[in-house]
Design an enzyme around this catalytic site. Structure first.
Site, short mmCIF file in Angstrom:
data_model
loop_
_atom_site.label_atom_id
_atom_site.label_comp_id
_atom_site.label_asym_id
_atom_site.label_seq_id
_atom_site.Cartn_x
_atom_site.Cartn_y
_atom_site.Cartn_z
N VAL A 28 0.83 -1.21 0.00
CA VAL A 28 0.00 0.00 0.00
C VAL A 28 0.86 1.26 0.00
O VAL A 28 0.62 2.19 -0.78
CB VAL A 28 -0.96 0.00 1.21
CG1 VAL A 28 -1.72 1.32 1.28
CG2 VAL A 28 -1.94 -1.16 1.12
N TYR A 79 12.26 9.34 10.82
CA TYR A 79 11.22 10.18 11.41
C TYR A 79 11.64 11.65 11.51
O TYR A 79 10.79 12.53 11.55
CB TYR A 79 10.81 9.64 12.77
CG TYR A 79 9.90 8.43 12.66
CD1 TYR A 79 8.54 8.59 12.46
CD2 TYR A 79 10.41 7.14 12.72
CE1 TYR A 79 7.69 7.49 12.34
CE2 TYR A 79 9.58 6.03 12.60
CZ TYR A 79 8.22 6.22 12.41
OH TYR A 79 7.39 5.13 12.27
N GLY A 93 0.93 -1.69 9.45
CA GLY A 93 -0.04 -2.34 10.33
C GLY A 93 -0.05 -3.82 10.03
O GLY A 93 0.65 -4.30 9.14
N ARG A 102 -11.00 -7.43 9.31
CA ARG A 102 -10.09 -6.36 9.71
C ARG A 102 -9.98 -6.22 11.22
O ARG A 102 -8.92 -5.93 11.76
CB ARG A 102 -10.55 -5.04 9.09
CG ARG A 102 -10.56 -5.04 7.56
CD ARG A 102 -11.18 -3.77 7.00
NE ARG A 102 -11.25 -3.77 5.54
CZ ARG A 102 -12.28 -4.17 4.85
NH1 ARG A 102 -13.36 -4.67 5.47
NH2 ARG A 102 -12.28 -4.11 3.52
N VAL A 136 -9.19 0.46 10.26
CA VAL A 136 -8.83 1.87 10.17
C VAL A 136 -9.56 2.77 11.17
O VAL A 136 -8.98 3.73 11.68
CB VAL A 136 -9.02 2.38 8.72
CG1 VAL A 136 -10.48 2.44 8.31
CG2 VAL A 136 -8.33 3.73 8.54
N ASP A 137 -10.81 2.50 11.48
CA ASP A 137 -11.54 3.35 12.43
C ASP A 137 -10.94 3.22 13.83
O ASP A 137 -10.73 4.21 14.52
CB ASP A 137 -13.02 2.97 12.45
CG ASP A 137 -13.63 3.00 11.07
OD1 ASP A 137 -13.82 4.11 10.53
OD2 ASP A 137 -13.89 1.92 10.51
N ARG A 167 -20.20 3.05 -5.89
CA ARG A 167 -20.45 3.86 -7.08
C ARG A 167 -20.17 3.06 -8.35
O ARG A 167 -20.94 3.11 -9.32
CB ARG A 167 -19.59 5.13 -7.06
CG ARG A 167 -20.00 6.13 -5.99
CD ARG A 167 -19.03 7.29 -5.91
NE ARG A 167 -18.99 8.03 -7.15
CZ ARG A 167 -17.87 8.32 -7.83
NH1 ARG A 167 -16.69 7.91 -7.39
NH2 ARG A 167 -17.93 9.01 -8.94
N HIS A 189 -15.30 0.90 8.31
CA HIS A 189 -14.70 0.32 7.10
C HIS A 189 -14.50 -1.15 7.42
O HIS A 189 -13.45 -1.59 7.89
CB HIS A 189 -13.36 1.00 6.80
CG HIS A 189 -12.59 0.32 5.69
ND1 HIS A 189 -13.10 0.13 4.43
CD2 HIS A 189 -11.34 -0.22 5.69
CE1 HIS A 189 -12.20 -0.49 3.68
NE2 HIS A 189 -11.12 -0.72 4.43
N THR A 240 -4.67 -6.06 -0.86
CA THR A 240 -5.22 -5.00 -1.70
C THR A 240 -4.21 -3.86 -1.73
O THR A 240 -3.47 -3.65 -0.77
CB THR A 240 -6.57 -4.47 -1.16
OG1 THR A 240 -6.35 -3.89 0.13
CG2 THR A 240 -7.60 -5.58 -1.05
#
Length: 347
Positions: A28, A79, A93, A102, A136-137, A167, A189, A240
């Site tokens: 990703v 960093y 992650g 997830r 993610v949340d 969509r 999500h 993904t």
């Protein structure tokens, strides 16, 4: 759910460079960096990874491609390079495998995200923090309570990708361009996400009216297909990357260009019925300072109930992670609320 909007004026960011730092040089992170380079959004792209050799190799490969794209400086950094960055994206992650959902990787991801946020804090980063690690949340809430940034500057990619999947499916069903479809998925999500069919518009025409003389949409089947889309992709390729990377780029575009675009992303909620003081996806106005405002759309009774259920799912996982981190256990959500208020300027 009320149709009013809620939000407060965000803190003004100090001057920063047009630099983005991507933490996590895996599928990703590298794909997002490539898409950023092609779009020419940031003149400086920094990859950070515990595996510095991987980050260096990806940066070198990207630099080779950059010779045929818009000029950017791309390198594997530390960093310290994040101190003056405008945006930092955490893609690092725990990965899901097969049919693993997830939420099942929350504990593993939480420690990684805490470590990343602590390192960003120590470096003096005070830009916009975008979370793309799953779940993610939950990770957005963890990132907020692990650092010192105000809630408006901590965002998760949320259901932007899910909304675009919806969509696309509606566009295919009705044989129209995806750009003609206005549709949104809210909530988690994940498996409890809620496709808001009551708000679907095709060419500005409500769904019920648009399909009057067309094949009736099976909303249950479509919602299920959207929800399970990632599982199908992971089953075929193991992960993904393109969809979520493009969602990251879209959010970063809205920030760097101060678009004030309305996107369904995850951030800490204030005064939202059924989701107060947790991080969850709602339509948000996104600009240079992060979340400018959270919008509360009208939902029908079934959608509102499903959204509340989704909120409870997230809340339960957040509370478990907060307890595991040794934070106050009597009222974890109240603790998040007090922290958010202490870091937000009043209007």
């Amino acid at each position: 759910m009320a149709g009013s909007s809620t939000g407060c004026r965000p803190m003004t960011l100090r001057e920063s460079t047009d630099r983005i730092v991507i933490i996590g040089a895996g599928h990703v992170g590298a794909t997002a960096a490539y898409a950023m380079m092609l779009r020419g959004i940031f003149p400086e792209i920094v990859l950070i990874d515990d595996n510095h050799a991987l980050a260096s190799a990806e940066a070198a490969d990207l630099s080779d491609a950059n010779a045929l794209a818009r000029p950017s400086r791309i390198w594997a950094g530390t960093y310290d390079d994040a101190a003056s960055a405008k945006v930092a994206v955490i893609t690092a992650g725990a990965a899901t495998h097969g049919a693993e959902n997830r939420l099942s990787v929350a504990a593993r991801s939480a420690q990684i995200v805490r470590d990343c946020v602590n390192a960003l804090d120590a470096a003096g980063f005070d830009g916009i923090l975008l979370i793309a690690a799953n779940p993610v949340d939950v990770m957005t809430a963890i990132a907020f309570n692990s650092g010192s940034l105000p809630a408006s500057q901590v965002l998760g990619t949320g259901t932007l990708l899910d909304s675009n999947r919806l969509r696309q499916m509606l566009a295919a069903h009705f044989n129209v361009a995806a750009s003609a479809v206005d549709a949104v998925v809210l909530g988690e999500h994940g498996d409890s996400e809620v496709a808001i069919f009551s708000a679907v518009r095709i060419g500005g025409i409500p769904l019920q009216e648009f399909q009057t003389d067309r094949p009736i949409l099976d909303t249950v089947a479509v919602a299920k297909a959207v929800r399970e889309s990632a599982y199908s992709i992971v089953s075929g390729k193991g992960y993904t990357s393109f969809g979520i990377a493009t969602a990251i780029v879209r959010i970063c575009e809205a920030i760097i260009r101060n678009e004030r675009a309305v996107l369904p992303i995850s951030t800490l909620m204030h005064g939202i019925a059924g989701a107060d003081e947790i991080a969850i996806s709602m339509p948000c106005i996104i600009g240079a300072n992060g979340v400018e405002q959270v919008l509360a759309p009208l939902l029908n009774a079934d959608e509102a109930a499903a959204f509340r259920s989704s909120s409870l799912t997230i809340q339960g996982v957040v509370e478990a992670q907060v307890r595991e981190a040794g934070l106050p256990q009597s009222n974890e959500v109240a603790w998040l609320r007090d922290e958010a208020r202490s870091r937000t300027t009043s209007e």
